[in-house]
Design an enzyme around this catalytic site. Sequence first.
Site, PDB file in Angstrom:
ATOM      1  N   GLY A 183      -5.851  -1.212   6.558  1.00  0.00           N
ATOM      2  CA  GLY A 183      -5.731  -1.849   5.466  1.00  0.00           C
ATOM      3  C   GLY A 183      -4.153  -2.072   5.185  1.00  0.00           C
ATOM      4  N   ASP A 184      -3.370  -1.561   6.041  1.00  0.00           N
ATOM      5  CA  ASP A 184      -1.847  -2.056   5.752  1.00  0.00           C
ATOM      6  C   ASP A 184      -1.070  -1.851   7.144  1.00  0.00           C
ATOM      7  OD1 ASP A 184       0.618  -2.844   4.700  1.00  0.00           O
ATOM      8  OD2 ASP A 184       1.060  -0.866   3.779  1.00  0.00           O
ATOM      9  N   TYR A 185      -1.842  -2.835   8.152  1.00  0.00           N
ATOM     10  CA  TYR A 185      -1.261  -2.440   9.458  1.00  0.00           C
ATOM     11  C   TYR A 185      -0.062  -3.332   9.864  1.00  0.00           C
ATOM     12  CZ  TYR A 185      -2.129  -1.831  14.483  1.00  0.00           C
ATOM     13  OH  TYR A 185      -2.068  -1.216  15.871  1.00  0.00           O
ATOM     14  N   CYS A 186       0.836  -2.616   9.626  1.00  0.00           N
ATOM     15  CA  CYS A 186       2.235  -2.987   9.869  1.00  0.00           C
ATOM     16  C   CYS A 186       3.122  -2.096  10.800  1.00  0.00           C
ATOM     17  CB  CYS A 186       3.081  -3.409   8.590  1.00  0.00           C
ATOM     18  SG  CYS A 186       3.046  -1.804   7.418  1.00  0.00           S
ATOM     19  N   ASN A 189       4.024   1.632  10.034  1.00  0.00           N
ATOM     20  CA  ASN A 189       2.916   2.594   9.904  1.00  0.00           C
ATOM     21  C   ASN A 189       1.965   3.187  10.938  1.00  0.00           C
ATOM     22  OD1 ASN A 189       2.981   2.412   6.943  1.00  0.00           O
ATOM     23  ND2 ASN A 189       1.451   0.946   6.797  1.00  0.00           N
TER      24      ASN A 189
END
Length: 266
Positions: A183-186, A189
């Site tokens: 969902g916030d695959y940066c 993370n």
Amino acid sequence: MNQTYLPASLKILVQGHECTRDAVGLSGSEVWLYEDRVLKIRPESRESVTEHRMLCWLEGRLPAPRCLYHSVEDSKDYLLMSRIPGKMVCDEEYMRQENGRRAVAMMAEGLKRLWQVDVEQCPCQQRLPQTLSVAEERIRSGQVSVEDATPGVFGPGGFENPWALLAWLRENQPEEELVFSHGDYCLPNMFFEQGKLSGYIDLGNAGVADRWEDITMAHRSLRNNFGGVFGGKVYEGFDPDWLFEALGMPKDEKKFRYYDLLHELY
């Protein structure tokens, strides 16, 4: 940390332990780093509820922080987690290896690991109907900035405004390829230690979603980190499209464009 209020039961778990304020990340949470744990303090929200639920559900399924304490007091969410060892993928040590290909390989490895999770019993859904509804809420509350958007998305040759983009996204929803999504695959993370994936953090938007949700976010994060958006350093010769080579799959231009545009509203 002395001026930060903590519930009495939480204070017992952290008092006497040295900590520092985390300055990395864009979540807006107050994050305190201890030697072996992390404390996240923020207003109660959809993301805070999801993160707690996902940490509990993912135990034994993926390398992620273990929930050590959770409570909500006066609409403020307190989440104490175990600390993931290793370094973020955006660490200079990884980014400079093999002209950036090492970081790309790490992001691809993390995606493949996510897709191995059986989502049948997953308690959180992040499919397009939910995601587009949240995007509408963000526009209404003034959280979407045209000035911060990727050049060309809004204005001449692009969309007139965020509402026009949202309307296009609703009219052009693709068929979803459902997997477990971070969902916030940066890059910040994802953690690796001694060459191995050690864990995922910031799971407040995790759940069942299309695989291209994370693919496009990974591509965007690689593009921004290696292109100097964060920190100012530009890595010449880097190509974020190496991600598709590392994944062993072609770039679906239609789905890539859809989800890349969707991220403009987040």
